[in-house]
Design a protein around this motif. Structure first.
Motif, mmCIF file in Angstrom:
data_model
loop_
_atom_site.group_PDB
_atom_site.id
_atom_site.type_symbol
_atom_site.label_atom_id
_atom_site.label_comp_id
_atom_site.label_asym_id
_atom_site.label_seq_id
_atom_site.Cartn_x
_atom_site.Cartn_y
_atom_site.Cartn_z
ATOM 1 N N UNK A 53 34.630 -22.846 -22.427
ATOM 2 C CA UNK A 53 34.317 -21.763 -21.906
ATOM 3 C C UNK A 53 34.844 -21.314 -20.486
ATOM 4 N N UNK A 54 36.051 -20.773 -20.431
ATOM 5 C CA UNK A 54 36.690 -20.276 -19.370
ATOM 6 C C UNK A 54 37.348 -18.929 -19.317
ATOM 7 N N UNK A 55 37.232 -18.113 -20.046
ATOM 8 C CA UNK A 55 37.335 -16.912 -20.462
ATOM 9 C C UNK A 55 37.974 -15.998 -19.484
ATOM 10 N N UNK A 56 37.383 -16.544 -17.958
ATOM 11 C CA UNK A 56 38.189 -15.589 -16.729
ATOM 12 C C UNK A 56 39.388 -15.684 -17.022
ATOM 13 N N UNK A 57 39.939 -16.340 -17.250
ATOM 14 C CA UNK A 57 42.042 -17.056 -17.248
ATOM 15 C C UNK A 57 42.503 -17.479 -18.441
ATOM 16 N N UNK A 58 43.605 -17.382 -18.883
ATOM 17 C CA UNK A 58 44.650 -17.679 -19.539
ATOM 18 C C UNK A 58 46.048 -18.296 -19.257
#
Length: 309
Positions: A77-82
Motif C-alpha cells: 500500500x505504497x503507490x506514491x513511489x515506484x
C-alpha cells in the motif's frame, strides 16, 4: 547488508560496522537502497541515551534519520513511489531501531519526497532533517516579507538553510557565526555577527529598531538576549535546543516532524536554485564513528555526510 549499529548506549566507540539482516517493509513503506545518509547531532545524542525518556530503543540500533537513495521495493500500500525512484527522507520512526546508516532502510512514504534532480546524493541527504527544521521553525514564527530575523548558528546545517529560506520569504537576516564563516553567510544573503559577549550590542548596531523573530538553532543560552533585541511589540522566538529559555520568554520549542508535503516543497526550492546544501565532509560507511566525532565538536559549517554506495 552492511550497516553501522550499536548494542548499548554510549559514545562513538559503541558503533559497530558489520552485517545485519535486510529490513522488512510495512505495507505503507518502501525499501530504499541507501546512497548517502547525513549526520545530525540528534544521531549521537540518541546513541548516548539522551532520548531514552522519549523513544524506546530496539537493539541493535542502526542510527540515522536522513537518507538519499533509490527505491528497490514497494510495500503493498505504497503507490506514491515506484521501484527506481530517487528519493530523500527524514526517516524518524516511533522507536530507535532501523536507521539510515546501512545499505538498506525501510521508510514509510509519509517521510519521503522525490530527490531534487540537481543535487548529488550527498547534498540531497543533507536536506531533509535540517531543511524541515528550518522550514517548520520559520513557519512557526510566521516569518515573512519585511521581517528582520536573527538566526543563531547561522552557518550550521540547519542555520544555513534557515538563512536561505528566510531570505526567500523576504526577510532581512542577521546571523551569528564565528568570524571565519562570515563571508559564507554573506554569500547566503545574511549579515553576519560574531556570537559571544557583546552580541546584543552588535545586533543592535545593525538593527537599531530590533528584530521581529529569533531562530535559536544552537541552544546554550543563545536565545537569552531575545528581550534585549526585540522590536517594538516583541520578537517571536523559536528554539530547537533550549526548552527552558523558550518557555521563560514565551517562545516555542520545536521538535521537527516528518512531513512529506513540507519535504516536497523543500525539494522544489532546491531544484529552483533557492536552496543549496553545503557538504562539509563525506565519510565512508565504515567510518561513521569518525563522522559522529566530527559532528560532536560542533564547529562544522554545513552538513557531514556518510556515503553508503
Amino acid at each position: 547488508m552492511k550497516a553501522v549499529s550499536y548494542r548499548a548506549y554510549g559514545g562513538p566507540e559503541v558503533l559497530e560496522y558489520g552485517e545485519l539482516p535486510r529490513p522488512k517493509i510495512a505495507p505503507d513503506s518502501v525499501l530504499i537502497e541507501v546512497r548517502a545518509a547525513a549526520v545530525n547531532p540528534v544521531d549521537w545524542k540518541a546513541q548516548a541515551g539522551y532520548l531514552d525518556p522519549l523513544l524506546d530503543a530496539v537493539f541493535p540500533v542502526v542510527p540515522g534519520w536522513d537518507v538519499a537513495g533509490v527505491v528497490v521495493e514497494q510495500g503493498v500500500d505504497a503507490p506514491e513511489f515506484a521501484v527506481g525512484d530517487e528519493v530523500i527522507g527524514y526517516v524518524r520512526k516511533d522507536v530507535l531501531s532501523g536507521g539510515t546508516f546501512a545499505e538498506y532502510v525501510a521508510a514509510p512514504v509519509r517521510t519521503l519526497a522525490r530527490k531534487p534532480a540537481n543535487l548529488s546524493f550527498e547534498q540531497a541527504a543533507g536536506l531533509p532533517l535540517a531543511g524541515l527544521t528550518a522550514y517548520q521553525a520559520l513557519r512557526a514564527a510566521d516569518v515573512g516579507e519585511g521581517d528582520t530575523v536573527l538566526v543563531h548558528a547561522a552557518a550550521g546545517g540547519v542555520g544555513s538553510l534557515g538563512v536561505q529560506l528566510a531570505r526567500h520569504l523576504g526577510a532581512r537576516v542577521i546571523g551569528t557565526a564565528s568570524e571565519r564563516n562570515h563571508d559564507y553567510l554573506r554569500s547566503l544573503g545574511a549579515e553576519p555577527v560574531t556570537y559571544g559577549d557583546g552580541l546584543a550590542d552588535r545586533v543592535r548596531a545593525l538593527a537599531p529598531e530590533g528584530v521581529h523573530a529569533v531562530m535559536d538553532f544552537v541552544g546554550d543560552g543563545a536565545a537569552r538576549t531575545t528581550p534585549q533585541l526585540a522590536a517594538e511589540g516583541g520578537a517571536r522566538l523559536v528554539s530547537i535546543a533550549d526548552p527552558e529559555t523558550a518557555a521563560a520568554l514565551g517562545g516555542r520549542l520545536l521538535w521537527v516532524r516528518p512531513d512529506a508535503a513540507d519535504l516536497t516543497a523543500l525539494a522544489h526550492l532546491a531544484e529552483q536554485g533557492v536552496l543549496t546544501v553545503d557538504v562539509a565532509e563525506v565519510f565512508p560507511l565504515e567510518k561513521t564513528a569518525d563522522a559522529h566525532r566530527l559532528s560532536a565538536q560542533g564547529h562544522t559549517r554545513g552538513k557531514i555526510v556518510v556515503r553508503v554506495r
